[in-house]
Design a protein around this motif. Structure first.
Motif, PDB file in Angstrom:
ATOM      1  N   VAL A  21      62.266  28.032   8.518  1.00 29.03           N
ATOM      2  CA  VAL A  21      60.991  28.253   7.848  1.00 29.03           C
ATOM      3  C   VAL A  21      60.905  29.740   7.522  1.00 29.03           C
ATOM      4  O   VAL A  21      60.913  30.582   8.423  1.00 29.03           O
ATOM      5  CB  VAL A  21      59.806  27.817   8.731  1.00 29.03           C
ATOM      6  CG1 VAL A  21      58.485  28.156   8.044  1.00 29.03           C
ATOM      7  CG2 VAL A  21      59.888  26.332   9.012  1.00 29.03           C
ATOM      8  N   ARG A  22      60.830  30.054   6.279  1.00 28.01           N
ATOM      9  CA  ARG A  22      60.861  31.442   5.860  1.00 28.01           C
ATOM     10  C   ARG A  22      59.444  31.947   5.564  1.00 28.01           C
ATOM     11  O   ARG A  22      58.471  31.206   5.665  1.00 28.01           O
ATOM     12  CB  ARG A  22      61.772  31.587   4.640  1.00 28.01           C
ATOM     13  CG  ARG A  22      63.193  31.090   4.927  1.00 28.01           C
ATOM     14  CD  ARG A  22      64.164  31.484   3.861  1.00 28.01           C
ATOM     15  NE  ARG A  22      65.500  30.969   4.132  1.00 28.01           N
ATOM     16  CZ  ARG A  22      66.405  31.556   4.920  1.00 28.01           C
ATOM     17  NH1 ARG A  22      66.093  32.672   5.556  1.00 28.01           N
ATOM     18  NH2 ARG A  22      67.588  31.026   5.100  1.00 28.01           N
ATOM     19  N   ARG A  23      59.344  33.197   5.182  1.00 24.36           N
ATOM     20  CA  ARG A  23      58.041  33.783   4.934  1.00 24.36           C
ATOM     21  C   ARG A  23      57.369  33.092   3.746  1.00 24.36           C
ATOM     22  O   ARG A  23      58.040  32.641   2.801  1.00 24.36           O
ATOM     23  CB  ARG A  23      58.183  35.289   4.690  1.00 24.36           C
ATOM     24  CG  ARG A  23      59.023  35.627   3.485  1.00 24.36           C
ATOM     25  CD  ARG A  23      59.539  37.063   3.513  1.00 24.36           C
ATOM     26  NE  ARG A  23      58.455  38.039   3.577  1.00 24.36           N
ATOM     27  CZ  ARG A  23      58.655  39.354   3.722  1.00 24.36           C
ATOM     28  NH1 ARG A  23      59.892  39.833   3.793  1.00 24.36           N
ATOM     29  NH2 ARG A  23      57.638  40.187   3.775  1.00 24.36           N
ATOM     30  N   LEU A  54      58.883  27.553  -9.172  1.00 27.05           N
ATOM     31  CA  LEU A  54      58.183  27.208  -7.937  1.00 27.05           C
ATOM     32  C   LEU A  54      59.082  26.394  -7.009  1.00 27.05           C
ATOM     33  O   LEU A  54      59.177  26.669  -5.807  1.00 27.05           O
ATOM     34  CB  LEU A  54      56.905  26.434  -8.266  1.00 27.05           C
ATOM     35  CG  LEU A  54      55.799  27.246  -8.958  1.00 27.05           C
ATOM     36  CD1 LEU A  54      54.721  26.308  -9.509  1.00 27.05           C
ATOM     37  CD2 LEU A  54      55.179  28.262  -8.006  1.00 27.05           C
ATOM     38  N   LEU A  55      59.779  25.409  -7.560  1.00 28.12           N
ATOM     39  CA  LEU A  55      60.647  24.568  -6.747  1.00 28.12           C
ATOM     40  C   LEU A  55      61.804  25.346  -6.136  1.00 28.12           C
ATOM     41  O   LEU A  55      62.271  25.016  -5.036  1.00 28.12           O
ATOM     42  CB  LEU A  55      61.196  23.412  -7.594  1.00 28.12           C
ATOM     43  CG  LEU A  55      60.229  22.259  -7.841  1.00 28.12           C
ATOM     44  CD1 LEU A  55      60.798  21.305  -8.887  1.00 28.12           C
ATOM     45  CD2 LEU A  55      59.950  21.510  -6.542  1.00 28.12           C
ATOM     46  N   SER A  56      62.270  26.374  -6.813  1.00 25.51           N
ATOM     47  CA  SER A  56      63.392  27.158  -6.280  1.00 25.51           C
ATOM     48  C   SER A  56      63.014  27.825  -4.967  1.00 25.51           C
ATOM     49  O   SER A  56      63.844  27.946  -4.051  1.00 25.51           O
ATOM     50  CB  SER A  56      63.852  28.203  -7.302  1.00 25.51           C
ATOM     51  OG  SER A  56      62.873  29.225  -7.487  1.00 25.51           O
ATOM     52  N   HIS A  57      61.751  28.239  -4.838  1.00 23.96           N
ATOM     53  CA  HIS A  57      61.301  28.847  -3.583  1.00 23.96           C
ATOM     54  C   HIS A  57      61.165  27.800  -2.483  1.00 23.96           C
ATOM     55  O   HIS A  57      61.516  28.052  -1.323  1.00 23.96           O
ATOM     56  CB  HIS A  57      59.970  29.581  -3.813  1.00 23.96           C
ATOM     57  CG  HIS A  57      60.099  30.778  -4.685  1.00 23.96           C
ATOM     58  ND1 HIS A  57      60.064  30.704  -6.064  1.00 23.96           N
ATOM     59  CD2 HIS A  57      60.299  32.095  -4.382  1.00 23.96           C
ATOM     60  CE1 HIS A  57      60.222  31.922  -6.564  1.00 23.96           C
ATOM     61  NE2 HIS A  57      60.367  32.775  -5.565  1.00 23.96           N
ATOM     62  N   VAL A  58      60.685  26.609  -2.860  1.00 23.18           N
ATOM     63  CA  VAL A  58      60.592  25.517  -1.896  1.00 23.18           C
ATOM     64  C   VAL A  58      61.993  25.188  -1.373  1.00 23.18           C
ATOM     65  O   VAL A  58      62.205  25.035  -0.161  1.00 23.18           O
ATOM     66  CB  VAL A  58      59.951  24.270  -2.539  1.00 23.18           C
ATOM     67  CG1 VAL A  58      59.969  23.095  -1.569  1.00 23.18           C
ATOM     68  CG2 VAL A  58      58.519  24.570  -2.990  1.00 23.18           C
ATOM     69  N   ARG A  59      62.949  25.077  -2.272  1.00 24.80           N
ATOM     70  CA  ARG A  59      64.323  24.710  -1.889  1.00 24.80           C
ATOM     71  C   ARG A  59      64.948  25.748  -0.968  1.00 24.80           C
ATOM     72  O   ARG A  59      65.762  25.423  -0.095  1.00 24.80           O
ATOM     73  CB  ARG A  59      65.168  24.519  -3.152  1.00 24.80           C
ATOM     74  CG  ARG A  59      66.598  24.053  -2.886  1.00 24.80           C
ATOM     75  CD  ARG A  59      67.303  23.655  -4.175  1.00 24.80           C
ATOM     76  NE  ARG A  59      67.280  24.729  -5.146  1.00 24.80           N
ATOM     77  CZ  ARG A  59      68.144  25.746  -5.164  1.00 24.80           C
ATOM     78  NH1 ARG A  59      69.094  25.826  -4.235  1.00 24.80           N
ATOM     79  NH2 ARG A  59      68.066  26.684  -6.097  1.00 24.80           N
ATOM     80  N   GLN A  60      64.569  27.011  -1.137  1.00 22.61           N
ATOM     81  CA  GLN A  60      65.121  28.071  -0.294  1.00 22.61           C
ATOM     82  C   GLN A  60      64.389  28.191   1.050  1.00 22.61           C
ATOM     83  O   GLN A  60      64.700  29.070   1.845  1.00 22.61           O
ATOM     84  CB  GLN A  60      65.063  29.413  -1.035  1.00 22.61           C
ATOM     85  CG  GLN A  60      65.936  29.485  -2.274  1.00 22.61           C
ATOM     86  CD  GLN A  60      67.426  29.592  -1.981  1.00 22.61           C
ATOM     87  OE1 GLN A  60      67.860  29.501  -0.840  1.00 22.61           O
ATOM     88  NE2 GLN A  60      68.224  29.793  -3.023  1.00 22.61           N
ATOM     89  N   ASP A 119      57.255  32.700 -13.233  1.00 23.29           N
ATOM     90  CA  ASP A 119      58.515  32.690 -13.978  1.00 23.29           C
ATOM     91  C   ASP A 119      59.597  33.480 -13.234  1.00 23.29           C
ATOM     92  O   ASP A 119      60.529  33.998 -13.851  1.00 23.29           O
ATOM     93  CB  ASP A 119      58.335  33.206 -15.407  1.00 23.29           C
ATOM     94  CG  ASP A 119      57.748  34.610 -15.468  1.00 23.29           C
ATOM     95  OD1 ASP A 119      57.340  35.145 -14.417  1.00 23.29           O
ATOM     96  OD2 ASP A 119      57.688  35.171 -16.584  1.00 23.29           O
ATOM     97  N   ALA A 120      59.464  33.554 -11.904  1.00 21.27           N
ATOM     98  CA  ALA A 120      60.467  34.210 -11.065  1.00 21.27           C
ATOM     99  C   ALA A 120      61.244  33.133 -10.318  1.00 21.27           C
ATOM    100  O   ALA A 120      60.673  32.387  -9.522  1.00 21.27           O
ATOM    101  CB  ALA A 120      59.800  35.168 -10.087  1.00 21.27           C
ATOM    102  N   TYR A 121      62.539  33.035 -10.586  1.00 19.73           N
ATOM    103  CA  TYR A 121      63.381  32.001  -9.986  1.00 19.73           C
ATOM    104  C   TYR A 121      64.040  32.551  -8.729  1.00 19.73           C
ATOM    105  O   TYR A 121      64.653  33.621  -8.742  1.00 19.73           O
ATOM    106  CB  TYR A 121      64.455  31.551 -10.988  1.00 19.73           C
ATOM    107  CG  TYR A 121      65.243  30.351 -10.522  1.00 19.73           C
ATOM    108  CD1 TYR A 121      64.782  29.066 -10.766  1.00 19.73           C
ATOM    109  CD2 TYR A 121      66.438  30.509  -9.824  1.00 19.73           C
ATOM    110  CE1 TYR A 121      65.488  27.954 -10.324  1.00 19.73           C
ATOM    111  CE2 TYR A 121      67.156  29.406  -9.383  1.00 19.73           C
ATOM    112  CZ  TYR A 121      66.676  28.131  -9.636  1.00 19.73           C
ATOM    113  OH  TYR A 121      67.365  27.041  -9.193  1.00 19.73           O
ATOM    114  N   CYS A 122      63.921  31.825  -7.626  1.00 20.02           N
ATOM    115  CA  CYS A 122      64.440  32.282  -6.339  1.00 20.02           C
ATOM    116  C   CYS A 122      65.938  32.001  -6.251  1.00 20.02           C
ATOM    117  O   CYS A 122      66.367  30.851  -6.150  1.00 20.02           O
ATOM    118  CB  CYS A 122      63.697  31.605  -5.189  1.00 20.02           C
ATOM    119  SG  CYS A 122      64.048  32.333  -3.575  1.00 20.02           S
ATOM    120  N   HIS A 123      66.725  33.056  -6.276  1.00 16.41           N
ATOM    121  CA  HIS A 123      68.188  32.949  -6.205  1.00 16.41           C
ATOM    122  C   HIS A 123      68.653  32.894  -4.751  1.00 16.41           C
ATOM    123  O   HIS A 123      69.551  32.125  -4.404  1.00 16.41           O
ATOM    124  CB  HIS A 123      68.805  34.151  -6.926  1.00 16.41           C
ATOM    125  CG  HIS A 123      70.299  34.145  -6.961  1.00 16.41           C
ATOM    126  ND1 HIS A 123      71.026  33.196  -7.646  1.00 16.41           N
ATOM    127  CD2 HIS A 123      71.219  34.991  -6.395  1.00 16.41           C
ATOM    128  CE1 HIS A 123      72.319  33.451  -7.508  1.00 16.41           C
ATOM    129  NE2 HIS A 123      72.468  34.518  -6.747  1.00 16.41           N
TER     130      HIS A 123
END
Length: 275
Positions: free
Chosen positions: A9-11, A30-36, A99-103
């Motif tokens: 569980v991240r910040r 949004l989903l990219s942050h959930v996935r990470q 519009d920020a994609y979590c890499h």
């Protein structure tokens, strides 16, 4: 048999949406942050009909009142600039533009998350975390809550643009009409310079690996987007405000970065195009 370890569980991260429908690019971001592994909250002013599963929806009024008259006279970005700092102060979450994609996940120990962008080096606040009780937070909120006759960094020409406007207009509108970015990157850069936090900025490759002047590359099936990335890259800003109308209203071409990330996140872009 040992119990499989759960995903860490991240910040928490959070954003704001003013409107009733997300574009597919907003959905994948949004989903990219959930996935990470980041608990992801979307604060909304309206009932949004297509928020992806896994994203927590909360009313924007949990953080602050959104004056829609001001929004109509300026833009959604004006109040989102106030909102992000109040949100950080209230929840200690990392602000993410939609519009920020979590890499890669944001490290828990990272106390300052902001960076320069584009070719000029000014700071951007599209992805930002600053200490909620720090001097930079205090100065930013004081600026928004007690708007000056003109921002301290305005030149003579910009000040004249304010003076030429009707004094009956809200001061936020007068400043916005003189300079659209006076509440976003300009304000953040100025106050970070005043408090010494400018020196804590990450290099652009962390949060804005692709300069905004080159944002068409996200839709090019032969564009080598990942060539801009480094081992530092945490977030990839897609700059939807600068996206050409064609890409907002049509599905991305096969093998483009936008199409590939839709596949990664399980989003059908045809169902969330700009109308």
């Amino acid at each position: 048999m040992p119990t499989p370890s759960a995903s860490p569980v991240r910040r928490p991260v959070a954003s704001l949406w003013i409107g009733e429908k997300l574009h597919y690019l907003n959905q994948i971001c949004l989903l990219s942050h959930v996935r990470q592994g980041h608990p992801t909250t979307l604060y909304c002013t309206d009932t949004v009909t297509n928020v992806p599963e896994g994203v927590t929806v909360r009313p924007a009024s949990d953080i602050m009142k959104i004056d829609m008259d001001i929004v109509r006279q300026t833009s959604e970005s004006f109040l989102s600039n106030v909102f992000r700092y109040k949100m950080i102060q209230a929840t200690d979450a990392v602000w993410i533009d939609c519009d920020a994609y979590c890499h890669k996940p944001f490290p828990d120990e990272m106390t300052h998350i902001f960076a320069g962008h584009g070719f000029r080096g000014a700071l951007n606040c599209g992805v930002v975390y600053i200490p909620k009780n720090g001097e930079l937070m205090a100065q930013l909120l004081d600026y928004y809550e007690n708007l000056p006759a003109a921002p301290a960094w305005f030149n003579k020409q910009q000040r004249k643009k304010i003076d030429k406007q009707e004094t009956s207009l809200p001061q936020a509108v007068r400043i916005y009409n003189a300079e659209r970015t006076a509440f976003g990157p300009q304000a953040f850069t100025w106050f970070a310079q005043q408090t010494g936090d400018f020196e804590k900025a990450l290099t652009p490759d962390y949060l804005y690996p692709v300069p905004f002047q080159l944002n068409d590359v996200f839709y090019d099936p032969y564009g080598r987007v990942e060539g801009h990335f480094t081992d530092n890259t945490l977030s990839v800003h897609l700059y939807t405000n600068g996206t050409k109308p064609w890409w907002r209203k049509n599905v991305p071409l096969p093998n483009s970065y936008a199409a590939r990330m839709c596949a990664v996140e399980g989003v059908d872009p045809a169902k969330a195009l700009e109308e």
